[in-house]
Scaffold this motif. Sequence first.
Motif, PDB file in Angstrom:
ATOM      1  N   SER A 246    -131.712 -17.518 -31.992  1.00 25.21           N
ATOM      2  CA  SER A 246    -131.641 -16.658 -33.160  1.00 25.21           C
ATOM      3  C   SER A 246    -132.539 -15.440 -33.049  1.00 25.21           C
TER       4      SER A 246
ATOM      5  N   PRO B 151    -127.706 -25.311 -29.273  1.00 25.41           N
ATOM      6  CA  PRO B 151    -126.790 -24.229 -29.640  1.00 25.41           C
ATOM      7  C   PRO B 151    -125.676 -24.049 -28.626  1.00 25.41           C
TER       8      PRO B 151
ATOM      9  N   ARG C  70    -123.267 -19.578 -38.331  1.00 26.78           N
ATOM     10  CA  ARG C  70    -124.712 -19.440 -38.188  1.00 26.78           C
ATOM     11  C   ARG C  70    -125.362 -18.749 -39.386  1.00 26.78           C
TER      12      ARG C  70
ATOM     13  N   THR D 144    -133.131 -23.534 -30.676  1.00 30.44           N
ATOM     14  CA  THR D 144    -132.580 -22.912 -31.878  1.00 30.44           C
ATOM     15  C   THR D 144    -133.290 -21.608 -32.185  1.00 30.44           C
TER      16      THR D 144
ATOM     17  N   ILE E 207    -127.561 -25.645 -35.572  1.00 32.00           N
ATOM     18  CA  ILE E 207    -127.843 -24.713 -36.665  1.00 32.00           C
ATOM     19  C   ILE E 207    -129.232 -24.999 -37.208  1.00 32.00           C
TER      20      ILE E 207
END
Length: 203
Positions: free
Chosen positions: A202, A36, A128, A198, A180
């Motif tokens: 998030s 990322p 995203r 990842t 992603i």
Amino acid sequence: MNGPVVGVDDGVPRCPWAGAAPGTMRDYHDHEWGRPVEGESAHLERLTLEAFQSGLSWATILAKRPAFREVFAGFDAERVAAYDAADVERLMGDARIVRNRRKIEAALVNAAATVELREDGGLEALVRSHAPAVPPAPATTEEQQTTSPESLALSKDLKRRGFVFVGPTTMFALMEAIGIFDPHLVGCHRRAASATLTRCSSD
């Protein structure tokens, strides 16, 4: 069937395109691809470079990346959006980058669109928001995709907001590059690490 390739020097399995020997592509694979990135300029840079890569090798873009960063003001969206016809001609005369007029003009258009997108959450959030609910898990290169429903949706969303040179194949490559979803083959030593990064990004 092309699965991970073991490095000749370290015995570590990697995606085949990274190569079995040390080099620029292997460094990119191990330290950047699928990880990322944060911030508007980082996302604009990757989007811009993926567009310039179309029809060329990624190795070519990597070699020219320092020059791209210099001539596009570190991918500061406001500064690039302010470029005019004279700047386009200046860039067309710079042999250190890819001198494709349509792609250079697209970079300016996309910078302006990025500035406008700030009023609606920004480029990073939009990209995203198209993460797949079920990430792909290819074991071989034959199983790898070049587009997806999510990359098609991202392409359409960006085009609707004024972006250009953002086709679904280019957007799939972007989504792979910036983590992603985890793009590495099952069995590649980077796959688990990319997945962890990842998830952390998030949370």
